[in-house]
Enzyme design. Sequence first.
Site, PDB file in Angstrom:
ATOM      1  N   ARG A 123       1.027  -1.216   0.029  1.00  0.00           N
ATOM      2  CA  ARG A 123       0.256  -0.147  -0.045  1.00  0.00           C
ATOM      3  C   ARG A 123       1.266   1.513  -0.212  1.00  0.00           C
ATOM      4  NH1 ARG A 123      -3.386  -2.848   3.297  1.00  0.00           N
ATOM      5  NH2 ARG A 123      -4.817  -3.723   2.961  1.00  0.00           N
ATOM      6  N   LYS A 145       4.645  12.018 -12.050  1.00  0.00           N
ATOM      7  CA  LYS A 145       3.327  10.702 -12.940  1.00  0.00           C
ATOM      8  C   LYS A 145       3.949   9.205 -13.118  1.00  0.00           C
ATOM      9  CE  LYS A 145       1.068  13.907 -15.900  1.00  0.00           C
ATOM     10  NZ  LYS A 145       1.223  14.191 -17.647  1.00  0.00           N
ATOM     11  N   GLU A 187      12.575  17.277 -25.491  1.00  0.00           N
ATOM     12  CA  GLU A 187      11.976  17.888 -24.697  1.00  0.00           C
ATOM     13  C   GLU A 187      12.789  19.197 -23.485  1.00  0.00           C
ATOM     14  OE1 GLU A 187       8.897  16.433 -23.237  1.00  0.00           O
ATOM     15  OE2 GLU A 187       9.271  14.322 -23.446  1.00  0.00           O
ATOM     16  N   LYS A 229       9.898  22.577 -14.793  1.00  0.00           N
ATOM     17  CA  LYS A 229       9.485  21.758 -14.489  1.00  0.00           C
ATOM     18  C   LYS A 229       8.828  21.809 -12.998  1.00  0.00           C
ATOM     19  CE  LYS A 229       7.055  17.071 -15.255  1.00  0.00           C
ATOM     20  NZ  LYS A 229       7.447  15.428 -15.896  1.00  0.00           N
ATOM     21  N   GLU A 239      -2.614  18.128 -12.687  1.00  0.00           N
ATOM     22  CA  GLU A 239      -3.463  19.163 -13.247  1.00  0.00           C
ATOM     23  C   GLU A 239      -4.116  18.621 -14.190  1.00  0.00           C
ATOM     24  OE1 GLU A 239      -1.266  16.532 -17.442  1.00  0.00           O
ATOM     25  OE2 GLU A 239      -2.168  17.359 -18.542  1.00  0.00           O
ATOM     26  N   ARG A 244      -0.331  22.358 -15.770  1.00  0.00           N
ATOM     27  CA  ARG A 244       0.911  21.856 -15.810  1.00  0.00           C
ATOM     28  C   ARG A 244       0.612  20.823 -17.150  1.00  0.00           C
ATOM     29  NH1 ARG A 244       2.564  16.767 -12.517  1.00  0.00           N
ATOM     30  NH2 ARG A 244       3.956  15.769 -13.827  1.00  0.00           N
ATOM     31  N   ASN A 248       3.282  19.633 -22.165  1.00  0.00           N
ATOM     32  CA  ASN A 248       2.418  18.933 -22.897  1.00  0.00           C
ATOM     33  C   ASN A 248       2.462  19.699 -24.286  1.00  0.00           C
ATOM     34  OD1 ASN A 248       2.012  17.298 -21.443  1.00  0.00           O
ATOM     35  ND2 ASN A 248      -0.194  18.280 -21.270  1.00  0.00           N
ATOM     36  N   HIS A 251       3.121  17.663 -28.110  1.00  0.00           N
ATOM     37  CA  HIS A 251       2.463  16.821 -27.448  1.00  0.00           C
ATOM     38  C   HIS A 251       0.913  15.449 -27.727  1.00  0.00           C
ATOM     39  CE1 HIS A 251       5.858  16.428 -24.144  1.00  0.00           C
ATOM     40  NE2 HIS A 251       5.591  14.719 -24.209  1.00  0.00           N
ATOM     41  N   HIS A 255       2.010  12.319 -30.020  1.00  0.00           N
ATOM     42  CA  HIS A 255       0.991  11.252 -29.614  1.00  0.00           C
ATOM     43  C   HIS A 255       0.777  10.749 -30.406  1.00  0.00           C
ATOM     44  CE1 HIS A 255      -1.499   8.513 -26.791  1.00  0.00           C
ATOM     45  NE2 HIS A 255      -2.423   8.837 -28.253  1.00  0.00           N
ATOM     46  N   HIS A 269       9.944   8.584 -28.430  1.00  0.00           N
ATOM     47  CA  HIS A 269       8.680   9.512 -27.469  1.00  0.00           C
ATOM     48  C   HIS A 269       9.754  10.836 -28.424  1.00  0.00           C
ATOM     49  CE1 HIS A 269       6.591  11.708 -25.077  1.00  0.00           C
ATOM     50  NE2 HIS A 269       7.121  12.095 -24.590  1.00  0.00           N
TER      51      HIS A 269
HETATM   52  N1  LIG Z   1       6.192  10.438 -15.815  1.00  0.00           N
HETATM   53  C1  LIG Z   1       6.282  10.859 -16.527  1.00  0.00           C
HETATM   54  O1  LIG Z   1       6.108  12.202 -16.987  1.00  0.00           O
HETATM   55  C2  LIG Z   1       6.886  10.919 -18.271  1.00  0.00           C
HETATM   56  C3  LIG Z   1       7.440  12.227 -19.027  1.00  0.00           C
HETATM   57  C4  LIG Z   1       7.613  11.841 -20.343  1.00  0.00           C
HETATM   58  C5  LIG Z   1       8.427   9.919 -20.761  1.00  0.00           C
HETATM   59  N2  LIG Z   1       7.406   9.227 -20.141  1.00  0.00           N
HETATM   60  C6  LIG Z   1       7.673   8.040 -20.230  1.00  0.00           C
HETATM   61  O2  LIG Z   1       9.409   7.348 -20.054  1.00  0.00           O
HETATM   62  C7  LIG Z   1       9.133   6.360 -20.631  1.00  0.00           C
HETATM   63  C8  LIG Z   1      10.721   6.480 -22.011  1.00  0.00           C
HETATM   64  O3  LIG Z   1      11.843   7.067 -21.275  1.00  0.00           O
HETATM   65  P1  LIG Z   1      13.245   7.137 -22.011  1.00  0.00           P
HETATM   66  O4  LIG Z   1      13.084   7.816 -22.988  1.00  0.00           O
HETATM   67  O5  LIG Z   1      14.257   7.202 -21.212  1.00  0.00           O
HETATM   68  O6  LIG Z   1      13.382   5.533 -22.053  1.00  0.00           O
HETATM   69  P2  LIG Z   1      13.684   4.216 -21.608  1.00  0.00           P
HETATM   70  O7  LIG Z   1      13.286   4.027 -20.596  1.00  0.00           O
HETATM   71  O8  LIG Z   1      13.358   3.432 -22.606  1.00  0.00           O
HETATM   72  O9  LIG Z   1      15.152   4.508 -21.895  1.00  0.00           O
HETATM   73  C9  LIG Z   1      16.089   4.472 -23.485  1.00  0.00           C
HETATM   74  C10 LIG Z   1      17.014   3.440 -23.864  1.00  0.00           C
HETATM   75  O10 LIG Z   1      18.048   3.360 -23.239  1.00  0.00           O
HETATM   76  C11 LIG Z   1      18.987   2.792 -22.170  1.00  0.00           C
HETATM   77  N3  LIG Z   1      19.481   3.141 -21.098  1.00  0.00           N
HETATM   78  C12 LIG Z   1      19.080   4.350 -20.145  1.00  0.00           C
HETATM   79  N4  LIG Z   1      19.941   5.165 -19.757  1.00  0.00           N
HETATM   80  C13 LIG Z   1      20.899   4.399 -20.557  1.00  0.00           C
HETATM   81  C14 LIG Z   1      22.545   4.605 -20.176  1.00  0.00           C
HETATM   82  N5  LIG Z   1      22.818   5.992 -19.391  1.00  0.00           N
HETATM   83  N6  LIG Z   1      23.537   4.243 -20.629  1.00  0.00           N
HETATM   84  C15 LIG Z   1      22.462   3.594 -21.902  1.00  0.00           C
HETATM   85  N7  LIG Z   1      21.452   3.073 -21.905  1.00  0.00           N
HETATM   86  C16 LIG Z   1      20.640   3.419 -21.227  1.00  0.00           C
HETATM   87  C17 LIG Z   1      17.465   1.748 -21.972  1.00  0.00           C
HETATM   88  O11 LIG Z   1      17.953   0.536 -20.875  1.00  0.00           O
HETATM   89  C18 LIG Z   1      16.409   2.090 -23.030  1.00  0.00           C
HETATM   90  O12 LIG Z   1      17.061   0.601 -23.993  1.00  0.00           O
HETATM   91  C19 LIG Z   1       8.102   6.256 -21.991  1.00  0.00           C
HETATM   92  O13 LIG Z   1       7.584   4.898 -20.630  1.00  0.00           O
HETATM   93  C20 LIG Z   1       7.198   7.981 -21.099  1.00  0.00           C
HETATM   94  O14 LIG Z   1       5.880   7.507 -21.196  1.00  0.00           O
HETATM   95  C21 LIG Z   1       7.164   9.652 -18.360  1.00  0.00           C
HETATM   96 ZN   LIG Z   2       6.891  13.788 -23.629  1.00  0.00          ZN
END
Ligand SMILES: NC(=O)c1ccc[n+]([C@@H]2O[C@H](COP(=O)([O-])OP(=O)(O)OC[C@H]3O[C@@H](n4cnc5c(N)ncnc54)[C@H](O)[C@@H]3O)[C@@H](O)[C@H]2O)c1
Ligand SMILES: [Zn+2]
Length: 374
Positions: A123, A145, A187, A229, A239, A244, A248, A251, A255, A269
């Site tokens: 929990r 988030k 970003e 941020k 949001e 907030r 986006n 986005h 998207h 992304h």
């Molecule tokens: N929570 C939020 O506010 C928020 C905001 C934006 C995106 N997201 C989410 O984030 C995700 C995308 O995140 P991402 O772009 O970091 O992708 P990811 O976590 O998949 O990382 C991208 C790739 O890089 C690799 N990697 C990570 N760090 C590394 C490093 N230092 N050296 C070498 N390789 C490395 C990972 O293993 C992966 O293969 C999506 O699921 C998206 O929905 C969330």
């Molecule tokens: Zn984004």
Amino acid sequence: MSLRTVKVDLAGRGYEIAIGPKLLDRVGELARPLLARPKVVIVTDETVAPLYGSRLYQSFAKAGVEASIAVVPAGEASKEFDTFGQLMNALLEQKPDRKTTLVALGGGVVGDLTGFAASVLLRGVNFIQVPTTLLAQVDSSVGGKTGINTRHGKNLVGAFYQPRLVVADTDVLDSLTRRELLAGYAEVVKYGLIDDPEFFDWCESNGPALLAGDAAKRTYAIELSCRAKARIVAADERETTDLRALLNLGHTFGHALEAETGFGADLLHGEAVGAGMALAFDLSAQLGLCPAADAERVRRHLGAVGLPMRLRSIGGDNRRTWDSARLIEHMRGDKKAEAGRLTFILTRGIGRAFVTRDVEESALRRLLDGAIAA
Ligand SMILES: NC(=O)c1ccc[n+]([C@@H]2O[C@H](COP(=O)([O-])OP(=O)(O)OC[C@H]3O[C@@H](n4cnc5c(N)ncnc54)[C@H](O)[C@@H]3O)[C@@H](O)[C@H]2O)c1
Ligand SMILES: [Zn+2]
């Protein structure tokens, strides 16, 4: 260069973001005072584990904290129910109690997954973010988030759940591919485009050096992004107003592009957000809201650093046939669409973004048809 910190102000649940080089070895020391009990479980992925898992583990050992590691496969698929269920079982095998802390070591996938796991494990247990992609350092690790994907769409199951600490080690970005780094950079630029025109100027002058590895410029850009941020999140955590939603920018378009390319390696992304921000500026210019020269400048900078700007260049060998009606359908399916009404972040110029729900479908179609033909 020394450690920089940014505070996220949330009554009773505020936390710090530490940014700088070589911080991975200091996570244990920075986290120790915040731990209810000196026991953590590090969650990471198969790519990051061999790169940084043992250094993080050692940093906890050095600080007198008992640590164990749970590893999930790398990639977006780890945000599915199956992996989430397996992770919950793996975590429970470590016999955690309510005072155990989870530590997310990885990109946004690991961060979103671990944060959500922390929100429901027993929990709710505390968690710490150690983001390792630029995207995670400037965006996903901050703001609370968390969530996972379902077959109905991305991030549709989740929680607002804030970490207790974020530690962004700028050195770990060295092992990222150029493509992943660029996706995160989109970003970064976003924060300038939303409400900080001077930061956009800075990006134009310093972005290439940042991308080439300049540590001081990386720290500066990550700090500024986190500050932006944090300010928005502190004012509108869930949001509930349009504030907030400004985050986006790019986005709604992004998207749709991601949905059309299957949320996979064809279009990351951040790449989708880069192209989406250019489209948001183009639409604003087309509607007479924003000077055409500003839209041109945005497109020029994002294109110059190497982000894909033309729709026909997206999709690699699998070039797809874009279709404006289908893209608009994807926009309607976005969870940000309220009762089918599309929400757009448009702009009156660089650094002057605003939220609107009054975009005529005909204008949208004209813009997309133009972008597809370009
Ligand atoms: N929570 C939020 O506010 C928020 C905001 C934006 C995106 N997201 C989410 O984030 C995700 C995308 O995140 P991402 O772009 O970091 O992708 P990811 O976590 O998949 O990382 C991208 C790739 O890089 C690799 N990697 C990570 N760090 C590394 C490093 N230092 N050296 C070498 N390789 C490395 C990972 O293993 C992966 O293969 C999506 O699921 C998206 O929905 C969330
Ligand atoms: Zn984004």
